[in-house]
Design a protein around this motif. Structure first.
Motif, short mmCIF file in Angstrom:
data_model
loop_
_atom_site.label_atom_id
_atom_site.label_comp_id
_atom_site.label_asym_id
_atom_site.label_seq_id
_atom_site.Cartn_x
_atom_site.Cartn_y
_atom_site.Cartn_z
N LYS A 80 -7.09 49.07 -11.82
CA LYS A 80 -8.43 49.66 -11.92
C LYS A 80 -9.39 49.03 -10.91
N LYS A 81 -9.30 47.71 -10.80
CA LYS A 81 -10.17 47.00 -9.84
C LYS A 81 -9.85 47.42 -8.41
N ALA A 82 -8.59 47.67 -8.12
CA ALA A 82 -8.20 48.03 -6.75
C ALA A 82 -8.85 49.33 -6.30
N GLN A 83 -9.18 50.19 -7.24
CA GLN A 83 -9.82 51.46 -6.89
C GLN A 83 -11.24 51.27 -6.38
N GLN A 84 -11.82 50.09 -6.62
CA GLN A 84 -13.19 49.84 -6.17
C GLN A 84 -13.26 49.61 -4.66
N GLY A 85 -12.16 49.15 -4.07
CA GLY A 85 -12.17 48.86 -2.65
C GLY A 85 -12.53 47.41 -2.38
N SER A 86 -12.20 46.93 -1.20
CA SER A 86 -12.38 45.52 -0.87
C SER A 86 -13.84 45.10 -0.82
N GLU A 87 -14.71 45.96 -0.33
CA GLU A 87 -16.13 45.57 -0.22
C GLU A 87 -16.72 45.29 -1.59
N ALA A 88 -16.46 46.17 -2.55
CA ALA A 88 -16.99 45.98 -3.90
C ALA A 88 -16.35 44.76 -4.57
N LEU A 89 -15.07 44.55 -4.33
CA LEU A 89 -14.39 43.41 -4.92
C LEU A 89 -14.93 42.08 -4.39
N LEU A 90 -15.16 42.03 -3.10
CA LEU A 90 -15.71 40.81 -2.51
C LEU A 90 -17.11 40.53 -3.05
N GLU A 105 -0.67 44.38 -0.35
CA GLU A 105 -0.46 43.18 -1.16
C GLU A 105 -1.71 42.30 -1.21
N ARG A 106 -2.50 42.33 -0.13
CA ARG A 106 -3.75 41.56 -0.12
C ARG A 106 -4.81 42.20 -1.01
N LEU A 107 -4.86 43.51 -1.00
CA LEU A 107 -5.78 44.22 -1.89
C LEU A 107 -5.43 43.92 -3.34
N ARG A 108 -4.14 43.86 -3.61
CA ARG A 108 -3.72 43.58 -4.99
C ARG A 108 -4.09 42.15 -5.39
N SER A 109 -3.92 41.19 -4.50
CA SER A 109 -4.27 39.81 -4.85
C SER A 109 -5.77 39.67 -5.09
N LEU A 110 -6.56 40.39 -4.32
CA LEU A 110 -8.01 40.37 -4.50
C LEU A 110 -8.38 41.03 -5.83
N SER A 111 -7.74 42.16 -6.10
CA SER A 111 -8.00 42.88 -7.35
C SER A 111 -7.56 42.08 -8.56
N LYS A 112 -6.42 41.40 -8.44
CA LYS A 112 -5.91 40.61 -9.55
C LYS A 112 -6.84 39.44 -9.86
N LEU A 113 -7.39 38.82 -8.85
CA LEU A 113 -8.32 37.71 -9.07
C LEU A 113 -9.55 38.19 -9.84
#
Length: 220
Positions: A76-86, A123-131
């Protein structure tokens, strides 16, 4: 050993009466799994087969959040995209860029590229989303008001290891179990490294001097 449902008791009687085939066969394994499922649903304990035929012992089941829970929230977090996750990790949670890089297992230069709009490998998007998902779960499953501060502080006095260190080693579910109160800190660290009492001990501490300055001093 008392089983509290007629269904489970019947299965136990079958085992005791010698209705099971030779220990270790596929049909025996299926019977054990069936019995275990019924028993654990009623008692919260698991039956563990010994190496002797038809012999069992009880062991407590781990009260960990389902891996699927963390997985679903990660997706679910991965759908937000890297900018929102950061932004969530750095602004909302208060993680430093170095901390994000360390917990995601990448270099600080990689995080700089992400901040500049650079594309993330899956895989990097997933690690960011998982955190991001992990920190959210920590604050939900236990009385942890500041998950980032809790993650970064030493788990045991006079020792240097932190929950962040264990997260990097892949013990995310174990940390969540500890945050819930179902796993002691000593048991958590034993799962990570049975020699932690020796290898992570520190003879130094931070103390506040009368003038307000903080200094490092050897423990007395």
């Amino acid at each position: 050993m008392t089983l509290i449902t007629d269904q489970t008791s019947a299965k136990s009687r079958q085992l005791g009466a010698g209705f099971m085939p030779e220990f270790g066969t596929a049909s025996t394994s299926a019977a054990i799994a069936d019995l275990n499922e019924s028993y654990s649903a009623c008692t919260g304990w698991a039956l563990v087969a010994s190496h002797r035929p038809y012999s069992f012992r009880e062991t407590p089941m781990r009260h960990t959040p389902q891996l699927s829970t963390l997985g679903r929230l990660t997706n679910k977090k991965a759908q937000q995209g890297s900018e929102a996750l950061l932004e969530e990790l750095a602004v909302d949670r208060g993680l430093g860029w170095t901390d994000i890089a360390r917990l995601c297992g990448v270099s600080i230069s990689a995080v700089r590229k992400w901040r500049s709009g650079g594309a993330l490998a899956p895989e990097r998007l997933r690690s960011l989303s998982k955190l991001a998902a992990f920190l959210e779960l920590v604050s939900e499953v236990g009385p942890v008001g500041d998950p980032v501060g809790w993650l970064m502080m030493p788990l045991v006095e006079q020792h240097t290891v932190t929950a962040a260190d264990l997260y990097r080693e892949g013990l995310d579910e174990d940390i969540l179990e500890h945050a819930q109160g179902h796993l002691s800190v000593e048991a958590l660290l034993d799962r990570w490294n049975s020699s932690w009492r020796i290898e992570t001990r520190s003879d130094w501490m931070v103390v506040d001097r009368p003038d307000g300055e903080r200094v490092i001093a050897r423990r007395s």
